[in-house]
Motif scaffolding. Structure first.
Motif, PDB file in Angstrom:
ATOM      1  N   TYR A 245       0.832  -1.194   0.000  1.00 34.80           N
ATOM      2  CA  TYR A 245       0.000   0.000   0.000  1.00 34.80           C
ATOM      3  C   TYR A 245       0.870   1.249   0.000  1.00 34.80           C
ATOM      4  N   THR A 246       2.104   1.091  -0.402  1.00 33.59           N
ATOM      5  CA  THR A 246       3.006   2.214  -0.647  1.00 33.59           C
ATOM      6  C   THR A 246       3.651   1.946  -2.002  1.00 33.59           C
ATOM      7  N   THR A 247       4.046   3.011  -2.697  1.00 33.92           N
ATOM      8  CA  THR A 247       4.564   2.848  -4.046  1.00 33.92           C
ATOM      9  C   THR A 247       5.891   3.586  -4.214  1.00 33.92           C
ATOM     10  N   GLU A 248       6.477   3.409  -5.381  1.00 36.29           N
ATOM     11  CA  GLU A 248       7.727   4.084  -5.716  1.00 36.29           C
ATOM     12  C   GLU A 248       7.527   5.548  -6.105  1.00 36.29           C
ATOM     13  N   ASP A 249       6.285   5.972  -6.248  1.00 33.93           N
ATOM     14  CA  ASP A 249       6.025   7.371  -6.584  1.00 33.93           C
ATOM     15  C   ASP A 249       6.583   8.281  -5.498  1.00 33.93           C
ATOM     16  N   HIS A 250       6.929   9.493  -5.887  1.00 39.94           N
ATOM     17  CA  HIS A 250       7.458  10.459  -4.929  1.00 39.94           C
ATOM     18  C   HIS A 250       6.460  10.685  -3.789  1.00 39.94           C
ATOM     19  N   ASN A 251       5.170  10.663  -4.104  1.00 41.69           N
ATOM     20  CA  ASN A 251       4.118  10.817  -3.092  1.00 41.69           C
ATOM     21  C   ASN A 251       3.444   9.479  -2.798  1.00 41.69           C
ATOM     22  N   GLY A 252       4.216   8.398  -2.839  1.00 48.30           N
ATOM     23  CA  GLY A 252       3.653   7.053  -2.702  1.00 48.30           C
ATOM     24  C   GLY A 252       3.545   6.540  -1.288  1.00 48.30           C
ATOM     25  N   ASP A 253       3.506   7.435  -0.311  1.00 43.24           N
ATOM     26  CA  ASP A 253       3.412   7.030   1.090  1.00 43.24           C
ATOM     27  C   ASP A 253       2.029   6.450   1.389  1.00 43.24           C
ATOM     28  N   PHE A 254       1.870   5.880   2.555  1.00 40.57           N
ATOM     29  CA  PHE A 254       0.639   5.185   2.947  1.00 40.57           C
ATOM     30  C   PHE A 254      -0.575   6.101   2.932  1.00 40.57           C
ATOM     31  N   GLN A 255      -1.613   5.645   2.229  1.00 44.82           N
ATOM     32  CA  GLN A 255      -2.912   6.319   2.182  1.00 44.82           C
ATOM     33  C   GLN A 255      -3.980   5.264   2.493  1.00 44.82           C
ATOM     34  N   PRO A 256      -4.659   5.360   3.629  1.00 43.31           N
ATOM     35  CA  PRO A 256      -5.590   4.303   4.030  1.00 43.31           C
ATOM     36  C   PRO A 256      -6.727   4.060   3.050  1.00 43.31           C
ATOM     37  N   GLY A 257      -7.098   5.038   2.261  1.00 38.93           N
ATOM     38  CA  GLY A 257      -8.179   4.846   1.298  1.00 38.93           C
ATOM     39  C   GLY A 257      -7.868   3.802   0.236  1.00 38.93           C
ATOM     40  N   TYR A 258      -6.594   3.488   0.060  1.00 34.69           N
ATOM     41  CA  TYR A 258      -6.184   2.483  -0.924  1.00 34.69           C
ATOM     42  C   TYR A 258      -5.878   1.134  -0.284  1.00 34.69           C
ATOM     43  N   ALA A 259      -6.003   1.055   1.033  1.00 31.06           N
ATOM     44  CA  ALA A 259      -5.625  -0.152   1.767  1.00 31.06           C
ATOM     45  C   ALA A 259      -6.860  -0.950   2.160  1.00 31.06           C
ATOM     46  N   ASN A 260      -6.785  -2.255   1.981  1.00 33.65           N
ATOM     47  CA  ASN A 260      -7.899  -3.153   2.238  1.00 33.65           C
ATOM     48  C   ASN A 260      -7.606  -3.975   3.492  1.00 33.65           C
ATOM     49  N   PHE A 261      -8.498  -3.935   4.480  1.00 35.19           N
ATOM     50  CA  PHE A 261      -8.318  -4.708   5.704  1.00 35.19           C
ATOM     51  C   PHE A 261      -8.229  -6.202   5.433  1.00 35.19           C
ATOM     52  N   GLY A 262      -8.874  -6.662   4.380  1.00 33.11           N
ATOM     53  CA  GLY A 262      -8.849  -8.092   4.061  1.00 33.11           C
ATOM     54  C   GLY A 262      -7.447  -8.627   3.869  1.00 33.11           C
ATOM     55  N   SER A 263      -6.543  -7.777   3.399  1.00 35.93           N
ATOM     56  CA  SER A 263      -5.163  -8.238   3.184  1.00 35.93           C
ATOM     57  C   SER A 263      -4.477  -8.600   4.494  1.00 35.93           C
ATOM     58  N   LEU A 264      -4.946  -8.053   5.596  1.00 35.95           N
ATOM     59  CA  LEU A 264      -4.343  -8.361   6.892  1.00 35.95           C
ATOM     60  C   LEU A 264      -4.761  -9.738   7.402  1.00 35.95           C
ATOM     61  N   GLN A 265      -5.787 -10.314   6.805  1.00 35.62           N
ATOM     62  CA  GLN A 265      -6.273 -11.616   7.232  1.00 35.62           C
ATOM     63  C   GLN A 265      -5.859 -12.730   6.291  1.00 35.62           C
ATOM     64  N   GLY A 266      -5.252 -12.381   5.162  1.00 36.64           N
ATOM     65  CA  GLY A 266      -4.855 -13.382   4.185  1.00 36.64           C
ATOM     66  C   GLY A 266      -3.508 -13.997   4.505  1.00 36.64           C
ATOM     67  N   ILE A 267      -2.989 -14.748   3.542  1.00 40.17           N
ATOM     68  CA  ILE A 267      -1.699 -15.408   3.741  1.00 40.17           C
ATOM     69  C   ILE A 267      -0.560 -14.678   3.036  1.00 40.17           C
ATOM     70  N   GLN A 268      -0.913 -13.743   2.152  1.00 39.14           N
ATOM     71  CA  GLN A 268       0.132 -13.007   1.448  1.00 39.14           C
ATOM     72  C   GLN A 268       0.744 -11.960   2.373  1.00 39.14           C
ATOM     73  N   PRO A 269       2.062 -11.773   2.277  1.00 44.16           N
ATOM     74  CA  PRO A 269       2.691 -10.751   3.119  1.00 44.16           C
ATOM     75  C   PRO A 269       2.350  -9.346   2.639  1.00 44.16           C
ATOM     76  N   VAL A 270       2.265  -8.426   3.591  1.00 43.37           N
ATOM     77  CA  VAL A 270       1.973  -7.026   3.299  1.00 43.37           C
ATOM     78  C   VAL A 270       3.210  -6.213   3.668  1.00 43.37           C
ATOM     79  N   LEU A 271       3.681  -5.391   2.729  1.00 41.86           N
ATOM     80  CA  LEU A 271       4.858  -4.549   2.946  1.00 41.86           C
ATOM     81  C   LEU A 271       4.445  -3.083   2.866  1.00 41.86           C
ATOM     82  N   LEU A 272       4.790  -2.326   3.909  1.00 44.18           N
ATOM     83  CA  LEU A 272       4.546  -0.891   3.931  1.00 44.18           C
ATOM     84  C   LEU A 272       5.874  -0.192   4.189  1.00 44.18           C
ATOM     85  N   VAL A 273       6.266   0.692   3.301  1.00 44.68           N
ATOM     86  CA  VAL A 273       7.454   1.512   3.498  1.00 44.68           C
ATOM     87  C   VAL A 273       6.949   2.899   3.856  1.00 44.68           C
ATOM     88  N   ILE A 274       7.152   3.267   5.112  1.00 46.08           N
ATOM     89  CA  ILE A 274       6.503   4.433   5.701  1.00 46.08           C
ATOM     90  C   ILE A 274       7.533   5.505   6.048  1.00 46.08           C
TER      91      ILE A 274
END
Length: 186
Positions: A108-137
């Motif tokens: 939920y973070t990107t390589e864009d200059h303004n790619g920091d964490f924005q909760p509107g793009y983040a899905n809570f379901g990903s926290l319950q799955g098996i795939q790892p979630v990476l946030l560079v904050i």
């Protein structure tokens, strides 16, 4: 990266020792802290990148990397982790290969200059799955509050069973001690 065998073995051994200091991600509650110190260009990022890979292999699912206070440092860290850990959908020859479907990183973070964490793009379901979630904050109060608020709003069941690894890439930019324990020399 064409590293020598002794360099790779040293990185493997070091990250095994660090991982051995962490609690199992399947224990219900734990709070382990540590500090890795190194000189400039001494392999700290390679070290924590390898540690992240191993931590995910043993069950950690949310990885938060605190990457400095400005957009440039955050972006630089995001690019490096994408190249050396996450991969790209275009299978960039200068990067690791993209894992197969179902094992890819969620970001939920990107390589864009303004790619920091924005909760509107983040899905809570990903926290319950098996795939790892990476946030560079970015270490910025507003961004950290957005992340904490988002995590607070996540369903309790998902939070309770979510093994988290937080890596502070810029510990030298740590917060000041505001607990009143500092005593000036008289």
């Amino acid at each position: 990266k064409h590293w020598s065998t002794p360099s790779v073995n040293s990185l493997d051994d070091t990250t095994d020792r660090i991982l051995g200091q962490l609690e199992s991600p399947f224990v219900s509650q734990f709070d382990i802290r540590g500090l890795v110190v190194g000189y400039v260009q001494s392999g700290k990022t390679a070290n924590y990148t390898a540690l992240i890979a191993k931590a995910v292999d043993v069950g950690y699912r949310l990885i938060i990397v605190l990457s400095g206070m400005d957009k440039g440092l955050r972006r630089q860290t995001q690019i490096r982790l994408n190249k050396e850990l996450v991969g790209y959908s275009i299978n960039d020859p200068a990067a690791v290969r993209l894992p197969p479907r179902g094992k890819q990183w969620i970001q939920y973070t990107t390589e864009d200059h303004n790619g920091d964490f924005q909760p509107g793009y983040a899905n809570f379901g990903s926290l319950q799955g098996i795939q790892p979630v990476l946030l560079v904050i970015k270490k910025n109060g507003a961004v950290l509050r957005r992340l904490l608020n988002w995590l607070d709003l996540a369903p309790e069941e998902g939070r309770r069973n979510l093994p988290v690894l937080v890596i502070d890439d810029e510990a030298d930019q740590a917060s000041i001690d505001t607990r009143g324990t500092y005593q000036a020399d008289g």
